[in-house]
Design a protein around this motif. Structure first.
Motif, short mmCIF file in Angstrom:
data_model
loop_
_atom_site.label_atom_id
_atom_site.label_comp_id
_atom_site.label_asym_id
_atom_site.label_seq_id
_atom_site.Cartn_x
_atom_site.Cartn_y
_atom_site.Cartn_z
N LEU A 87 -30.89 43.40 29.17
CA LEU A 87 -31.15 42.08 28.69
C LEU A 87 -30.42 41.32 30.22
N LEU A 100 -39.75 37.19 26.90
CA LEU A 100 -38.62 38.02 27.84
C LEU A 100 -39.71 38.93 28.68
N ALA A 130 -33.32 40.77 32.40
CA ALA A 130 -34.50 40.21 31.78
C ALA A 130 -34.97 38.79 32.44
N VAL A 180 -36.69 35.22 31.58
CA VAL A 180 -36.78 34.64 30.37
C VAL A 180 -37.80 33.38 30.89
N TRP A 197 -28.40 37.95 24.28
CA TRP A 197 -28.75 37.47 25.74
C TRP A 197 -27.48 36.63 25.86
#
Length: 178
Positions: free
Chosen positions: A10, A73, A13, A15, A147
């Protein structure tokens, strides 16, 4: 495709928020956003997880067409500036016209975060207002509740609970139940 995310994943990631209020040449806003998801892959942005579509009244003018939003994501080796350029190319393909702020549009793609990067130049990440928007934090909390914001450390769930813009946002599935 990732089914389970650990915090390390995460933290890396990328976004991306998607939204539209006009279907353009597509039969519906849902069809347009589904096509935009496919377009992400054509730009080297591999979708790892996606939210359901959320709907909300237009802001700041609630008489304008309602918005449909979601969050994905993605995995990519591209830099934040390369991701943003890819998002702009996709918007152009979907007839996005940049003009008046907050005007109805066919497609809006926002880079919300690029891993834990904090940039404040030509590219700004994390997105400076995403934490205020339920139509961003709600979908993000749906797919990655743990997240954490790269600056203040709050989780997506915490930011969804305290969002002050688009507070009427709700998943389409919830709207259908009413």
């Amino acid at each position: 495709m990732k089914n389970q995310f650990d915090q390390n994943w995460l933290d890396q990631a990328v976004v991306v928020a998607l939204g539209c209020s006009l279907p353009g040449s597509y039969p519906s806003r849902e069809a347009l956003l589904e096509a935009a998801l496919i377009a992400l892959a054509s730009e080297g942005l591999e979708m790892a997880r996606r939210s359901t579509w959320w709907t909300s009244a237009a802001w700041p003018d609630p008489t304008a067409p309602a918005y449909l939003n979601g969050v994905v994501l993605v995995e990519t080796e591209a830099s934040a500036s390369e991701v943003l350029a890819a998002l702009h190319r996709i918007e152009t393909r979907f007839a996005r016209v940049r003009g008046e702020a907050n005007a109805p549009r066919t497609l809006d793609l926002d880079l919300i975060a690029h891993g834990r990067a904090v940039l404040d130049g030509a590219v700004v990440v994390p997105h400076p207002r995403a934490h205020e928007r339920l139509f961003v934090m709600g979908p993000l909390a749906q797919i990655a509740p743990d997240w954490r914001h790269p600056v203040d450390g709050r989780t997506a769930v915490d930011m969804a609970a305290t969002a002050t813009v688009g507070t009427d946002a709700a998943p389409l599935a919830d709207i259908a139940k009413l």
